[in-house]
Design an enzyme around this catalytic site. Structure first.
Site, short mmCIF file in Angstrom:
data_model
loop_
_atom_site.label_atom_id
_atom_site.label_comp_id
_atom_site.label_asym_id
_atom_site.label_seq_id
_atom_site.Cartn_x
_atom_site.Cartn_y
_atom_site.Cartn_z
CE LYS A 87 -10.39 10.28 -1.54
NZ LYS A 87 -8.79 9.80 -1.68
C1 E4P Z 1 -8.40 6.56 0.19
O1 E4P Z 1 -8.65 7.29 -0.96
C2 E4P Z 1 -6.32 7.27 0.81
O2 E4P Z 1 -6.24 7.89 -0.08
C3 E4P Z 1 -6.08 5.57 1.78
O3 E4P Z 1 -6.79 4.91 0.73
C4 E4P Z 1 -5.48 5.86 2.51
O4 E4P Z 1 -4.65 4.77 3.21
P1 E4P Z 1 -4.13 4.71 4.05
O5 E4P Z 1 -4.61 4.51 5.53
O6 E4P Z 1 -2.79 4.14 3.97
O7 E4P Z 1 -3.21 6.58 4.06
#
Ligand code: E4P
Length: 217
Positions: A87
């Site tokens: 990522k």
């Molecule tokens: C995506 O990969 C992120 O980890 C995640 O969906 C972020 O979500 P949030 O905005 O609820 O923290």
């Protein structure tokens, strides 16, 4: 549509996997910290533990922001297991890192996408997934689902192989909207996945069926 769980909690990942519908896991540094996983050795081991539960698609996020460091970190993460997807944040060096890693056959997920231009750049660089954060857009008063729909439409126009991974999905309606607009993947907490099971008419209907069965037996 693929279902990913957005957590670093092993028992929640196991619970979603046992449901038989889980296609992958996304994590981020905040989710790792929430589980108390700190230090690079512990973090790498935790990714391995996650890979041991699920069949594929474990997003592991780099914490560096320069090209050389991201490449070094991304290659190390990819070595943990074939299930790892590296990522990478949507920054200039991140786009370059996606290009290099994808040319080496390492899958990438470009994270922190908040507009269609960012998604196009990541797809052009060869990202396997782009992660637009719909909940965080809703948080600032814009409609996150419109961005998911726009990116799906653009990728369809050009046949980009990059998959649209709707992230920051916070509740059932988000998830169903993603399905309506054709997101390839949603990632969400366990409570959103298990929330799909629930309807009061299902519960009362089942209760009535069982009660009627008992009357006749
Ligand atoms: C995506 O990969 C992120 O980890 C995640 O969906 C972020 O979500 P949030 O905005 O609820 O923290």
């Amino acid at each position: 549509m693929k279902f990913f769980i957005d957590t670093a909690n092993l028992s929640e990942i196991q619970e979603a996997y046992d449901l038989g519908i889980l296609d992958g896991v996304t994590t981020n540094p905040s989710l790792m910290a929430k589980e108390g996983i700190t230090g690079s050795d512990n973090i790498l081991k935790h990714y391995k533990d996650i890979c041991n539960i699920v069949d594929d698609n474990v997003s592991a996020e780099v914490i560096s922001v320069t090209l050389d460091e991201m490449l070094k970190e991304g290659r190390a993460l990819a070595k943990i297991d074939d299930k790892i997807v590296v990522k990478i944040p949507m920054i200039k060096d991140g786009v370059k890192a996606i290009k290099v890693l994808s040319s080496e056959g390492i899958r990438t997920n470009c994270t922190l996408i908040f507009n269609a231009g960012q998604a196009i750049l990541a797809a052009k660089a060869g990202a396997s997934y782009v992660s637009p954060f719909m909940g965080r857009l809703d948080d600032i008063g814009t409609e996150g689902i419109l961005l998911i729909e726009q990116i799906v439409h653009i990728f369809d126009n050009y046949g980009f192989e990059t998959e649209v991974l709707a992230a920051s999905v916070r509740h059932n309606i988000h998830l169903i909207q993603c399905a309506e607009v054709g997101a390839d993947v949603v990632t969400c907490p366990l409570k959103v996945i298990t929330g799909l099971l629930k309807h009061p008419l299902t519960d009362s209907g089942l209760e009535q069926f069982l009660a009627d069965y008992k009357k006749g037996n």
